[in-house]
Design a protein around this motif. Structure first.
Motif, short mmCIF file in Angstrom:
data_model
loop_
_atom_site.label_atom_id
_atom_site.label_comp_id
_atom_site.label_asym_id
_atom_site.label_seq_id
_atom_site.Cartn_x
_atom_site.Cartn_y
_atom_site.Cartn_z
N ARG A 67 84.00 47.33 66.87
CA ARG A 67 83.53 46.17 66.11
C ARG A 67 83.41 46.57 64.65
O ARG A 67 82.70 47.52 64.31
CB ARG A 67 82.20 45.67 66.64
N VAL A 68 84.13 45.84 63.80
CA VAL A 68 84.10 46.09 62.36
C VAL A 68 83.32 44.96 61.69
O VAL A 68 83.73 43.79 61.76
CB VAL A 68 85.53 46.15 61.79
N ILE B 120 92.99 42.14 56.13
CA ILE B 120 91.95 42.07 57.16
C ILE B 120 92.54 41.49 58.44
O ILE B 120 92.53 40.28 58.70
CB ILE B 120 90.74 41.25 56.67
N PRO C 154 92.97 43.06 62.76
CA PRO C 154 92.50 44.15 63.63
C PRO C 154 93.38 45.39 63.61
O PRO C 154 92.88 46.52 63.61
CB PRO C 154 92.46 43.49 65.00
N PHE D 270 92.71 48.35 61.16
CA PHE D 270 91.51 49.17 61.25
C PHE D 270 91.62 50.29 62.27
O PHE D 270 90.70 51.09 62.41
CB PHE D 270 90.30 48.27 61.55
N THR E 37 89.16 52.52 57.48
CA THR E 37 88.77 51.41 56.59
C THR E 37 89.28 51.61 55.17
O THR E 37 88.80 50.96 54.24
CB THR E 37 87.24 51.25 56.57
N ILE F 51 86.78 42.00 64.36
CA ILE F 51 86.27 41.99 62.99
C ILE F 51 85.30 40.83 62.85
O ILE F 51 85.62 39.70 63.22
CB ILE F 51 87.43 41.84 61.98
N ILE G 126 89.11 38.04 65.25
CA ILE G 126 88.35 37.91 64.00
C ILE G 126 87.34 36.79 64.19
O ILE G 126 87.72 35.68 64.58
CB ILE G 126 89.27 37.60 62.80
#
Length: 256
Positions: free
Chosen positions: A3-4, A23, A25, A28, A32, A65, A86
């Motif tokens: 989980r970001v 941005i 998934p 990542f 980052t 995200i 997201i």
């Protein structure tokens, strides 16, 4: 599962949006060390956001995200996204989900223009309203959404699903002018009212459960049908374009 958490930092009085196509998934999986753009200035991700990462993942499908803060200033989030999720905790700016082919975007607020522009797969859920050109192609283009699913729980602006060629678009509220214009495939469902639906359509199916105002005269009335427990009036057309699409409406009004 990774989980970001990305929380947009205070931006002061400036109004230039942030171009955030990075941005998604998949990006990542390698960390980052990403950048975004504010006007002609390139910013490191941590210059624009407070960043925290919980857990890990080897596949984009296992990355979520979560965007928080004044996210309405973020443009192009989820562009070319092909897997993962997201979640936007507020509103989102223009071009969210551009060219998306997989995964899920969930927006808890409102979406600006061109939500799901030319998407080919995946799922977008907008809990609020969406602006013009939702699930459409870009201005002057002939290519719209070709696959996937877009669902908006509020109302939608003009030119919804323009050039729709595949996939499913569902709007639980009203739509604006010219939804489904130039349709050549796919399914469009509008639970509320709209104006001039399915103009120049060639194929596909458009359902308007409410009232189709300013109904175009270039559709042929085929009588009533039952659909999902509703009685709808079925039209075929747009005969002005030798179209073979199907338009179903709960009620309709011609322009006086």
């Amino acid at each position: 599962m990774m989980r970001v958490n990305l929380t947009l930092k205070p931006m002061g009085s400036w109004s230039i949006p942030i171009e955030a196509e990075s941005i998604i998934p998949a990006n990542f999986l390698s960390g980052t060390d990403l950048t975004v753009w504010r006007g002609n200035r390139e910013l490191g991700l941590e210059e624009a956001f407070s960043v925290s990462v919980v857990g890990g993942a080897d596949r984009a499908e296992d990355v979520e995200i979560v965007l928080a803060g004044k996210t309405a200033r973020l443009k192009r989030v989820g562009e070319y996204m092909d897997a993962g999720k997201i979640t936007v905790l507020g509103d989102i700016g223009m071009h969210c989900g551009n060219f998306m082919t997989g995964g899920t975007i969930e927006i808890q607020g409102n979406a600006d223009g061109w939500l799901g522009r030319e998407m080919g797969g995946g799922s977008i859920i907008c809990r609020g309203n969406a602006a013009d050109y939702c699930a459409s192609g870009y201005r002057g283009g002939r290519k719209g959404m070709t696959g996937g699913r877009v669902e908006v729980y509020g109302r939608v602006g003009d030119f919804l699903a323009e050039n729709l060629a595949g996939g499913t678009v569902i709007v639980h509220g009203d739509a604006g002018d010219m939804p489904g214009a130039e349709m050549r495939g796919g399914t469009l469902i509008i639970h509320g009212d709209c104006t001039r639906p399915a103009a120049n359509m060639k194929d596909g199916a458009c359902y308007v459960y409410g009232t189709a105002r300013w109904m175009l005269p270039t559709f042929r009335n085929l009588g009533t049908v039952r659909h999902e427990g509703r009685t709808l009036i079925q039209f075929t057309g747009d005969v002005a374009n030798r179209g073979k699409g199907n338009l179903f409406v709960g009620n309709y009004e011609y322009l006086d």
